[in-house]
Design a protein around this motif. Structure first.
Motif, mmCIF file in Angstrom:
data_model
loop_
_atom_site.group_PDB
_atom_site.id
_atom_site.type_symbol
_atom_site.label_atom_id
_atom_site.label_comp_id
_atom_site.label_asym_id
_atom_site.label_seq_id
_atom_site.Cartn_x
_atom_site.Cartn_y
_atom_site.Cartn_z
ATOM 1 N N LEU A 92 -5.651 -13.658 -35.074
ATOM 2 C CA LEU A 92 -5.013 -14.716 -34.286
ATOM 3 C C LEU A 92 -6.020 -15.794 -33.901
ATOM 4 O O LEU A 92 -5.737 -17.003 -33.979
ATOM 5 N N LEU A 93 -7.213 -15.386 -33.520
ATOM 6 C CA LEU A 93 -8.259 -16.339 -33.163
ATOM 7 C C LEU A 93 -8.670 -17.178 -34.360
ATOM 8 O O LEU A 93 -8.800 -18.409 -34.271
ATOM 9 N N LEU A 94 -8.850 -16.525 -35.521
ATOM 10 C CA LEU A 94 -9.228 -17.243 -36.739
ATOM 11 C C LEU A 94 -8.150 -18.248 -37.131
ATOM 12 O O LEU A 94 -8.455 -19.388 -37.503
ATOM 13 N N ALA A 95 -6.890 -17.820 -37.055
ATOM 14 C CA ALA A 95 -5.802 -18.713 -37.440
ATOM 15 C C ALA A 95 -5.760 -19.948 -36.550
ATOM 16 O O ALA A 95 -5.560 -21.068 -37.033
ATOM 17 N N ILE A 97 -8.273 -21.363 -34.847
ATOM 18 C CA ILE A 97 -9.409 -22.246 -35.123
ATOM 19 C C ILE A 97 -9.183 -23.025 -36.412
ATOM 20 O O ILE A 97 -9.384 -24.249 -36.469
ATOM 21 N N ALA A 98 -8.746 -22.321 -37.459
ATOM 22 C CA ALA A 98 -8.491 -23.007 -38.726
ATOM 23 C C ALA A 98 -7.354 -24.013 -38.592
ATOM 24 O O ALA A 98 -7.376 -25.083 -39.212
ATOM 25 N N ASN A 99 -6.351 -23.690 -37.760
ATOM 26 C CA ASN A 99 -5.209 -24.596 -37.616
ATOM 27 C C ASN A 99 -5.566 -25.891 -36.896
ATOM 28 O O ASN A 99 -4.863 -26.887 -37.046
ATOM 29 N N GLY A 322 -4.988 -22.492 -27.645
ATOM 30 C CA GLY A 322 -4.484 -21.209 -28.134
ATOM 31 C C GLY A 322 -5.588 -20.334 -28.685
ATOM 32 O O GLY A 322 -5.566 -19.102 -28.531
ATOM 33 N N ALA A 323 -6.588 -20.958 -29.334
ATOM 34 C CA ALA A 323 -7.735 -20.190 -29.823
ATOM 35 C C ALA A 323 -8.512 -19.586 -28.664
ATOM 36 O O ALA A 323 -8.947 -18.427 -28.727
ATOM 37 N N LEU A 329 -7.870 -12.574 -25.244
ATOM 38 C CA LEU A 329 -7.156 -11.316 -25.471
ATOM 39 C C LEU A 329 -8.074 -10.224 -26.010
ATOM 40 O O LEU A 329 -7.810 -9.034 -25.803
ATOM 41 N N ALA A 330 -9.142 -10.641 -26.698
ATOM 42 C CA ALA A 330 -10.053 -9.648 -27.251
ATOM 43 C C ALA A 330 -10.767 -8.862 -26.168
ATOM 44 O O ALA A 330 -11.323 -7.788 -26.447
ATOM 45 N N PHE A 331 -10.748 -9.366 -24.937
ATOM 46 C CA PHE A 331 -11.463 -8.692 -23.858
ATOM 47 C C PHE A 331 -10.512 -8.024 -22.864
ATOM 48 O O PHE A 331 -10.944 -7.520 -21.835
#
Length: 708
Positions: A92-95, A97-99, A322-323, A329-331
């Motif tokens: 979700l984080l990668l998506a 950032i790329a978006n 959102g990123a 959320l990872a924490f």
């Protein structure tokens, strides 16, 4: 207390050979570490490639980053090795950032905007996402994450040490590390004709900036790394050498103090302009690289996230937020128990070798970014700086390897540094620059690694798995797409402008030689030599670059600028050729206007060409004066204050030619506008010049002139 044991792999015996899969795995780790070391050393933070003089180092860096991802996938596919990464939140984080890059690319393609910067900004955000993925995937284990963090901190020490030296050199008279450009060098290929401050090399800095583009970026970089350095310095010390670890944060603090004393924030900010643009284009913004075109007089808002909202709209800013939310959320999931960790079995050569390679790459890219007009011996300054950085890097890394701070302390410290950079982006554009974004996501991914550390590797399946094959093909396709759409055009422009700039240093001398020659064979030979140099060494590299980078509007205008000189040569020797050159000059300027319609540079370029043609040629005289007035009107529509200065130049040209036809209405219009508000004004000396020269040319002065 429950603990799980993660032991570092023991060093192989001398008689044993390292298995090939493990050797290749370490090679991938070393290569990624090299790029982490090299990133702060890569000169140039121009993500939209708006400057003709931007070097190709950042493009080469991103290509290497994609190459590491391809190598990591090939290693996994070939040997069936994988790391058990929990990708739910990371994906979700990668998506997100790329978006951000996807939104930037879409925004640049809408309406009549300059689209080319959006392509490069898109790839910069994709590269940031790749950096996060590699940090989470290539070094997920606790031991490797420590190694990469030590690499980052050692690099920060080397950059801070250079900044401290830069501060002392200006106060103690020590040799400087900045490349000195001769002050008498001007009018070179790549100098923006109408915005020279955008492209010409900056003057020698009197404030420390390390290897970064500005003191402000240098300060943000140090504050990003400082909390982690403090956490490492507070770890338990088990050896005599470990007592020197507190020197690491001390060096960073001294570098930050030196930067603050340089007052890096004394810049004009255009926050109101950014807010106005967001109100006018709320959803997708004005497009990356179009801020200065939509808000004349403001190159940037000097607020990273306001600038992001102004150029990619609330959609782009929302995706970025959102990123950040996905990262948070990872924490939320409980952290893994703190493992008990054995010290590494011997030096970790993959990180030492990565440091050597990264420092070498940084030096190569820095040397390639030296302006060609700089004296050749200036490269020795870069060499001395590289030696200083290397000594500091290896000393710092060796010290950092002697301590092992608790993962919880590292997570807390890293998040403090990341939070500072994000908050500081509200009042500074430094956190939004590619260098800081890359380091920010790497640090954030390391915080995730320390909170949820994974086993180094485990066997999975064979490479015939369809998902592995598809992944390799997809990533190779992404790398090839970057090469075709961004790297090759960017390299072509950087190389072509550099070559043309090198030879354009001699152009003023050749012009002076032509002026000194009397009409005859000597003058003809001088003209021929100058034209040959102009065609072969200046125009050819630029036109070859334009063929590979057809969407580059400033490059087309640069060609048109130098074709004006070619037209002058052809007018004396080949009038038919001069007509073709004039036609091609107009065609290139108009094409630049189609690519970048909100930039008045193409109109000004045509004005300069038409003024030259009208001054030196007797052909189409009335038509060219009418065309000049049309260009002035179009420029004045957006910049009313430019109308009087431009009309003054037309009148000045007509007075120099001693022409009476057409002069009277031009003089009348000039003085009528000079009295009005908002069109610009003549200086007293300019008014006196027009009046005195008009008396000699006109039999009867116009009424407006008599009143003056």
């Amino acid at each position: 207390m429950h603990r799980r044991t993660v032991q570092s792999p023991a060093a192989p015996a001398r008689s044993e050979s390292i298995p090939l899969p493990d050797l290749l795995d370490r090679a991938v780790v070393a290569t990624f570490a090299a790029l982490v070391v090299a990133r702060p050393l890569v000169a140039g933070d121009d993500p939209g490639r708006l400057r003709l003089t931007s070097p190709g180092g950042p493009l080469s860096f991103n290509l290497c980053l994609f190459g590491v991802l391809v190598a990591a996938l090939l290693w996994r596919a070939a040997y069936g090795r994988a790391r058990p990464i929990r990708l739910s939140v990371v994906a979700l984080l990668l998506a997100n950032i790329a978006n951000v890059g996807v939104v930037a690319g879409l925004s640049s393609q809408m309406g009549d905007r300059y689209a080319r910067p959006g392509v490069f900004v898109f790839w910069e955000w994709v590269a940031v996402a790749v950096a996060l993925l590699l940090t989470r995937w290539v070094v997920p284990s606790l031991s490797d994450s420590r190694g990469l963090l030590n690499v980052l901190l050692a690099t920060a020490v080397s950059v801070a040490g250079l900044g401290i030296y830069q501060s002392l050199s200006h106060h103690l008279g020590l040799p400087t590390t900045d490349v000195v450009i001769p002050q008498d060098v001007h009018d070179l290929a790549g100098d923006d004709e109408f915005y020279p401050d955008l492209n010409r090399p900056p003057p020698q800095s009197t404030t420390p900036r390390g290897t970064l583009d500005s003191t402000e970026t240098f300060l943000v970089y140090l504050f990003l790394m400082l909390p982690a350095a403090v956490a490492v310095s507070r770890a338990r010390r088990g050896t005599a050498w470990a007592r020197w670890v507190p020197a690491v944060p001390v060096v960073l603090i001294l570098g930050a103090v030196a930067a603050l004393l340089g007052r890096p924030f004394e810049v004009e900010r255009h926050l109101d302009a950014a807010v106005n643009l967001i109100g006018e284009h709320p959803w997708l913004g004005v497009g990356p690289g179009n801020f200065s075109r939509a808000a004349p007089g403001a190159l940037a808002p000097h607020s990273a996230w306001l600038g992001l909202a102004a150029t990619t709209g609330l959609v782009g800013l929302g995706v970025f937020v959102g990123a950040l939310a996905a990262g948070a959320l990872a924490f939320r999931r409980p952290a893994d128990p703190d493992p008990w960790e054995l010290p590494p079995a011997g030096p970790r050569w993959e990180f030492y070798l990565g440091g050597i390679a990264g420092l070498l790459l940084g030096f190569i890219w820095n040397a390639g970014a030296i302006p060609p007009e700089a004296p050749p011996d200036e490269v020795f300054k870069l060499g001395a700086s590289a030696v200083l950085r290397a000594a500091l890097w290896f000393a710092a890394f060796a010290l950092l390897e002697t301590v092992r701070p608790a993962p919880k302390a590292l997570v807390r410290a890293i998040l403090i540094g990341v939070a500072f950079a994000v908050v500081f982006g509200l009042v500074s554009d430094a956190p939004g620059r590619p260098t800081i974004l890359f380091l920010l996501v790497v640090m954030f991914a390391l915080a995730i690694n320390f909170r949820h550390s994974d086993q180094p590797v485990r066997a999975e399946g064979k490479w015939t798995k369809p998902v592995l094959v598809a992944g390799v093909i997809a990533v190779v396709g992404v790398a090839v797409a970057f090469l075709v759409t961004a790297a090759v055009p960017g390299w072509a422009t950087a190389s072509g402008v550099r070559e043309a700039r090198m030879y354009s240093r001699h152009f003023p001398d050749q012009q002076a030689q032509i002026a000194q020659k009397r009409p005859g064979p000597d003058r003809a030979n001088a003209l021929s030599a100058a034209e040959g140099n102009l065609r072969g060494n200046i125009l050819k590299p630029l036109t070859d670059a334009a063929d590979r980078d057809p969407g580059n509007a400033p490059l087309l205008l640069e060609i048109a600028r130098w074709q004006r000189h070619l037209w002058e040569y052809q007018l004396d020797t080949h009038p038919e050729g001069a007509a073709r050159v004039a036609k091609d000059t107009v065609r290139r300027a108009e094409r630049a206007g189609q690519l970048d319609p909100h930039n008045l540079a193409w109109q000004r370029n045509l004005f300069e060409a038409l003024l030259l043609y009208r001054r030196n040629s007797t052909a189409k005289q009335p038509e060219r004066v009418a065309a000049l007035n049309t260009r002035i009107a179009q420029i004045a529509e957006r910049e009313p204050e430019s109308e009087v200065p431009l009309r003054f130049r037309v009148v000045q040209m007509l007075l120099e030619r001693g022409e009476t036809e057409g002069l009277e209405p031009e003089v009348t219009r000039l003085f009528e506008l000079n009295r009005a508000e908002g069109h610009g004004h003549l200086t007293e000396s300019q008014k006196e010049e027009v009046i005195q020269r008009a008396k000699k040319v006109l039999r009867k002065l116009p009424k407006a002139l008599e009143e003056e």
